[in-house]
Design a protein around this motif. Structure first.
Motif, mmCIF file in Angstrom:
data_model
loop_
_atom_site.group_PDB
_atom_site.id
_atom_site.type_symbol
_atom_site.label_atom_id
_atom_site.label_comp_id
_atom_site.label_asym_id
_atom_site.label_seq_id
_atom_site.Cartn_x
_atom_site.Cartn_y
_atom_site.Cartn_z
ATOM 1 N N ASN A 169 0.878 -1.332 -0.002
ATOM 2 C CA ASN A 169 0.196 -0.330 -0.063
ATOM 3 C C ASN A 169 0.997 0.690 0.306
ATOM 4 O O ASN A 169 0.336 2.008 -1.032
ATOM 5 C CB ASN A 169 -0.881 -0.121 1.626
ATOM 6 C CG ASN A 169 -1.936 -0.996 1.050
ATOM 7 O OD1 ASN A 169 -2.013 -1.432 -0.037
ATOM 8 N ND2 ASN A 169 -2.600 -1.827 2.233
ATOM 9 N N ASP A 187 -3.075 -12.155 0.212
ATOM 10 C CA ASP A 187 -4.438 -12.120 -1.010
ATOM 11 C C ASP A 187 -5.516 -11.434 -1.125
ATOM 12 O O ASP A 187 -6.684 -10.946 -1.405
ATOM 13 C CB ASP A 187 -4.407 -13.850 -1.824
ATOM 14 C CG ASP A 187 -3.263 -13.820 -2.395
ATOM 15 O OD1 ASP A 187 -1.876 -13.538 -1.865
ATOM 16 O OD2 ASP A 187 -2.916 -13.872 -3.454
ATOM 17 N N ASN A 188 -6.212 -12.660 0.308
ATOM 18 C CA ASN A 188 -7.791 -11.511 0.843
ATOM 19 C C ASN A 188 -7.760 -10.830 1.003
ATOM 20 O O ASN A 188 -8.701 -10.282 1.255
ATOM 21 C CB ASN A 188 -7.653 -13.307 1.859
ATOM 22 C CG ASN A 188 -7.463 -14.423 1.362
ATOM 23 O OD1 ASN A 188 -8.108 -14.935 0.588
ATOM 24 N ND2 ASN A 188 -7.774 -15.572 2.998
ATOM 25 N N THR A 189 -7.060 -10.227 1.889
ATOM 26 C CA THR A 189 -6.616 -8.836 2.484
ATOM 27 C C THR A 189 -6.603 -7.448 1.405
ATOM 28 O O THR A 189 -7.451 -6.414 0.591
ATOM 29 C CB THR A 189 -5.626 -8.578 3.061
ATOM 30 O OG1 THR A 189 -5.697 -9.164 3.997
ATOM 31 C CG2 THR A 189 -5.517 -6.676 4.055
ATOM 32 N N LEU A 223 -8.522 -8.448 -1.885
ATOM 33 C CA LEU A 223 -9.782 -8.600 -2.008
ATOM 34 C C LEU A 223 -9.768 -7.393 -2.360
ATOM 35 O O LEU A 223 -11.300 -7.142 -3.453
ATOM 36 C CB LEU A 223 -9.774 -9.783 -1.671
ATOM 37 C CG LEU A 223 -9.229 -11.243 -2.594
ATOM 38 C CD1 LEU A 223 -10.369 -11.413 -1.779
ATOM 39 C CD2 LEU A 223 -9.644 -11.427 -4.069
ATOM 40 N N HIS A 224 -9.995 -6.895 -1.129
ATOM 41 C CA HIS A 224 -10.690 -5.618 -0.835
ATOM 42 C C HIS A 224 -10.250 -3.984 -1.397
ATOM 43 O O HIS A 224 -10.969 -3.181 -1.344
ATOM 44 C CB HIS A 224 -11.252 -5.475 0.713
ATOM 45 C CG HIS A 224 -11.620 -6.836 1.046
ATOM 46 N ND1 HIS A 224 -12.922 -7.549 1.211
ATOM 47 C CD2 HIS A 224 -11.365 -8.192 2.536
ATOM 48 C CE1 HIS A 224 -13.074 -8.537 1.663
ATOM 49 N NE2 HIS A 224 -11.735 -8.564 2.633
ATOM 50 N N SER A 225 -8.961 -4.458 -1.604
ATOM 51 C CA SER A 225 -8.671 -3.496 -2.712
ATOM 52 C C SER A 225 -8.713 -2.869 -4.448
ATOM 53 O O SER A 225 -9.896 -3.807 -4.998
ATOM 54 C CB SER A 225 -6.888 -2.959 -2.558
ATOM 55 O OG SER A 225 -6.016 -4.432 -2.719
ATOM 56 N N ASN A 226 -8.262 -1.814 -4.848
ATOM 57 C CA ASN A 226 -7.857 -1.836 -6.570
ATOM 58 C C ASN A 226 -7.220 -2.581 -7.170
ATOM 59 O O ASN A 226 -7.001 -1.917 -8.222
ATOM 60 C CB ASN A 226 -8.815 -0.817 -6.333
ATOM 61 C CG ASN A 226 -9.754 0.257 -6.003
ATOM 62 O OD1 ASN A 226 -10.962 -0.398 -6.642
ATOM 63 N ND2 ASN A 226 -9.798 1.525 -6.064
#
Length: 213
Positions: free
Chosen positions: A131, A190-192, A194-197
Motif C-alpha cells: 500500500n 491475497d485475501n486482504t 481482495l478488498h482493494s483496487n
C-alpha cells in the motif's frame, strides 16, 4: 541474500526497514515468491532472480527484526569469510525494486519466507508495504508438485486478466488450480487485497511428484 549490517535506514513501513533515498515508483507491479512452501525445485527463486538481473534490481528494504517471524533453528544463520573477516548474517525477507524505462512501469520483488510465528503481523507488514508504494498489481509466482508427467512441457496455471491471458495463451493453461488442503498463512495477503483496487494475479508451475525421488 544475507547481510549482517543494514546501513542508511531512515524509514520503516510496518515491520520493514526501507533504505534511503526512497525511490519514486509509478504503476508498480509487485512480484512475490514464497520459500520453501511454494518453491519446488526453486523455480520461483530462479525466475525472480532472472527478472531482477535483467532489470537491474536494487535492494529496497528488509525486515528489521526477522527473528520475530522466523525460527533460526529452521532457517539457519550463516557465517562467511569476507575480506579475511568472519561475517555473521541472519535469514530475512528481502525486497528489491527496478524501473523499466521502455514501458514506464516499475517493479517490486518480494523474496518472502514462510513465517514460523506471528503470521498475521507478517502478512499485515507485507500489505502495508504494498500500500505504501501504491502497488497496482500483486503477482505470486511459484511451483508445486502435481500428478503430471515429465515427458510433456511443464504445465503452468495462473490467475490472470483477459489481456494477460491473451499474451500468454500458448504458455499458460486456462485450467484453474483446484488444490484444496493445507496452505500458507501468507495467502492472507491475497485475501486482504481482495478488498482493494489491486489486480491480483498468479503463475504456478506444476512439477511431477516423482521428481522428489
Amino acid at each position: 541474500e544475507y547481510r549482517s549490517e543494514f546501513q542508511d535506514i531512515d524509514m520503516k513501513v510496518g515491520a520493514f526497514e526501507i533504505l534511503e533515498p526512497v525511490p519514486d515508483l509509478r504503476d508498480v507491479c509487485a512480484i512475490a515468491i514464497l520459500r520453501p512452501w511454494i518453491d519446488v525445485g526453486q523455480i520461483g527463486t530462479l525466475a525472480i532472480r532472472r527478472l531482477e538481473e535483467y532489470l537491474g534490481a536494487r535492494e529496497l528494504g528488509r525486515l528489521s527484526h526477522p527473528g520475530t517471524f522466523f525460527d533460526f533453528t529452521r532457517y539457519r544463520p550463516q557465517v562467511r569469510i569476507v575480506n579475511e573477516q568472519r561475517v555473521f548474517s541472519t535469514p530475512n525477507s528481502i525486497v528489491r525494486y527496478a524501473k523499466h524505462q521502455e514501458t514506464q512501469k516499475d517493479y517490486i520483488f518480494l523474496d518472502l519466507r514462510e513465517p514460523h510465528s506471528m503470521g498475521e503481523t507478517y502478512t499485515d507488514a507485507i500489505v502495508a508495504l504494498l500500500n505504501h508504494f501504491n502497488v497496482t498489481e500483486y503477482c505470486r509466482i511459484g511451483s508445486m508438485y502435481d500428478s503430471v508427467p515429465h515427458t510433456r512441457p511443464l504445465m503452468v496455471t495462473g490467475s490472470l486478466n483477459e489481456e494477460q491471458f491473451e499474451k500468454v495463451k500458448h504458455l499458460v493453461s486456462p485450467k484453474k488450480n483446484a488444490y484444496q488442503g493445507p496452505t500458507s498463512i501468507v495467502n492472507l495477503v491475497d485475501n486482504t487485497l481482495l478488498h482493494s483496487n489491486l489486480t491480483i494475479t498468479s503463475l504456478m508451475v506444476h512439477v511431477p511428484q516423482y521428481v522428489q525421488l
